[in-house]
Design a protein around this motif. Structure first.
Motif, PDB file in Angstrom:
ATOM      1  N   ALA A  87      -0.990  10.215  -8.524  1.00 21.44           N
ATOM      2  CA  ALA A  87      -0.666   9.768  -7.165  1.00 21.44           C
ATOM      3  C   ALA A  87      -1.920   9.801  -6.291  1.00 21.44           C
ATOM      4  N   GLU A  88      -2.705  10.867  -6.387  1.00 16.57           N
ATOM      5  CA  GLU A  88      -3.929  10.986  -5.593  1.00 16.57           C
ATOM      6  C   GLU A  88      -4.946   9.913  -5.983  1.00 16.57           C
ATOM      7  N   LEU A  89      -5.081   9.633  -7.266  1.00 20.64           N
ATOM      8  CA  LEU A  89      -5.970   8.567  -7.741  1.00 20.64           C
ATOM      9  C   LEU A  89      -5.581   7.245  -7.079  1.00 20.64           C
ATOM     10  N   ASN A  90      -4.286   6.951  -7.031  1.00 19.23           N
ATOM     11  CA  ASN A  90      -3.816   5.705  -6.420  1.00 19.23           C
ATOM     12  C   ASN A  90      -4.047   5.694  -4.911  1.00 19.23           C
ATOM     13  N   ARG A  91      -3.840   6.818  -4.252  1.00 17.39           N
ATOM     14  CA  ARG A  91      -4.105   6.895  -2.800  1.00 17.39           C
ATOM     15  C   ARG A  91      -5.579   6.606  -2.507  1.00 17.39           C
ATOM     16  N   ARG A  92      -6.471   7.208  -3.283  1.00 16.21           N
ATOM     17  CA  ARG A  92      -7.909   6.975  -3.076  1.00 16.21           C
ATOM     18  C   ARG A  92      -8.260   5.509  -3.316  1.00 16.21           C
ATOM     19  N   PHE A  93      -7.704   4.929  -4.362  1.00 15.80           N
ATOM     20  CA  PHE A  93      -7.975   3.528  -4.684  1.00 15.80           C
ATOM     21  C   PHE A  93      -7.510   2.619  -3.550  1.00 15.80           C
ATOM     22  N   LEU A  94      -6.302   2.850  -3.063  1.00 16.92           N
ATOM     23  CA  LEU A  94      -5.765   2.038  -1.969  1.00 16.92           C
ATOM     24  C   LEU A  94      -6.616   2.201  -0.703  1.00 16.92           C
ATOM     25  N   ALA A  95      -7.072   3.411  -0.440  1.00 14.90           N
ATOM     26  CA  ALA A  95      -7.868   3.673   0.770  1.00 14.90           C
ATOM     27  C   ALA A  95      -9.244   3.005   0.712  1.00 14.90           C
ATOM     28  N   ARG A  96      -9.756   2.789  -0.490  1.00 17.05           N
ATOM     29  CA  ARG A  96     -11.081   2.175  -0.641  1.00 17.05           C
ATOM     30  C   ARG A  96     -11.056   0.659  -0.539  1.00 17.05           C
ATOM     31  N   ARG A 104       0.808  -1.225   0.000  1.00 14.38           N
ATOM     32  CA  ARG A 104       0.000   0.000   0.000  1.00 14.38           C
ATOM     33  C   ARG A 104       0.843   1.278   0.000  1.00 14.38           C
ATOM     34  N   GLU A 105       0.429   2.254   0.786  1.00 10.85           N
ATOM     35  CA  GLU A 105       1.000   3.614   0.769  1.00 10.85           C
ATOM     36  C   GLU A 105       2.529   3.656   0.850  1.00 10.85           C
ATOM     37  N   PRO A 106       3.191   2.839   1.686  1.00  6.21           N
ATOM     38  CA  PRO A 106       4.658   2.913   1.740  1.00  6.21           C
ATOM     39  C   PRO A 106       5.334   2.590   0.397  1.00  6.21           C
ATOM     40  N   ALA A 107       4.675   1.830  -0.461  1.00 10.92           N
ATOM     41  CA  ALA A 107       5.256   1.451  -1.752  1.00 10.92           C
ATOM     42  C   ALA A 107       4.932   2.446  -2.866  1.00 10.92           C
ATOM     43  N   LEU A 108       4.092   3.428  -2.586  1.00  8.03           N
ATOM     44  CA  LEU A 108       3.658   4.370  -3.623  1.00  8.03           C
ATOM     45  C   LEU A 108       4.817   5.174  -4.231  1.00  8.03           C
ATOM     46  N   LEU A 160     -13.269   4.345 -15.866  1.00 11.18           N
ATOM     47  CA  LEU A 160     -13.969   5.145 -14.865  1.00 11.18           C
ATOM     48  C   LEU A 160     -13.462   6.571 -14.721  1.00 11.18           C
ATOM     49  N   GLN A 161     -12.244   6.845 -15.174  1.00 10.04           N
ATOM     50  CA  GLN A 161     -11.656   8.158 -14.912  1.00 10.04           C
ATOM     51  C   GLN A 161     -10.501   8.456 -15.846  1.00 10.04           C
ATOM     52  N   ARG A 162     -10.146   9.735 -15.853  1.00 11.04           N
ATOM     53  CA  ARG A 162      -9.007  10.208 -16.638  1.00 11.04           C
ATOM     54  C   ARG A 162      -8.309  11.280 -15.807  1.00 11.04           C
ATOM     55  N   VAL A 163      -6.978  11.184 -15.679  1.00 14.35           N
ATOM     56  CA  VAL A 163      -6.217  12.198 -14.951  1.00 14.35           C
ATOM     57  C   VAL A 163      -4.956  12.557 -15.733  1.00 14.35           C
ATOM     58  N   SER A 164      -4.471  13.767 -15.479  1.00 11.83           N
ATOM     59  CA  SER A 164      -3.240  14.264 -16.099  1.00 11.83           C
ATOM     60  C   SER A 164      -2.299  14.733 -15.010  1.00 11.83           C
TER      61      SER A 164
END
Length: 145
Positions: free
Chosen positions: A55-64, A24-28, A45-49
């Motif tokens: 990074a925020e997309l991945n944090r939210r995914f991991l938190a869910r 999780r987060e420590p490996a980000l 489901l989404q698009r980011v630039s």
């Protein structure tokens, strides 16, 4: 350790992705180090630039997630391109575990990932989690195609 000892970018990406979902987060930070500052990411489901948004997309995914496990099944790499098929088991904090099979298409420039497009069947993943719904979903798809 030289880059050749670490493996190809695809091998490093595969290991970093599996580690990210396990640790999780420590490996980000190590995972994100493979990406360019201007990464363009898209999935169904989404698009980011940009790296900060990715990074925020991945944090939210991991938190869910209550649990996430991924295995990269096959990979093809050639100059500036990487294609990987994968299987993910995703157990959200609430709800049943989903199994998703997908493909990631990545473009590389100067040794970093600048583009990633993930393809997967969201409806099929949800249907696989509900008893009986998977068979109905396949029947509907058979009639449509």
């Amino acid at each position: 350790m030289s880059q050749s000892e670490q493996g190809t970018l695809g091998e490093r990406w595969s290991r970093a992705l599996e580690t990210l979902f396990r640790e999780r987060e420590p490996a980000l930070p190590a995972f994100l180090s493979l990406y360019d500052e201007h990464i363009q990411f898209q999935d169904p489901l989404q698009r980011v630039s940009g790296l900060a948004a990715y990074a925020e997309l991945n944090r939210r995914f991991l938190a869910r997630a209550r649990r996430i496990e991924i295995s990269v099944e096959e990979m093809a790499e050639q100059e500036g391109r990487l294609f990987a098929s994968w299987r993910m088991h995703f157990a959200p904090r609430l709800g049943p575990e989903l199994t998703l099979e997908g493909v990631s298409h990545l473009r590389v420039r100067e040794g970093r990932i600048v583009y990633q497009r993930d393809h997967f069947d969201v409806a099929g993943g949800v249907a696989s989690a509900v008893p009986g719904l998977s068979a109905l979903y396949r029947a509907v798809l058979t009639r449509v195609t």
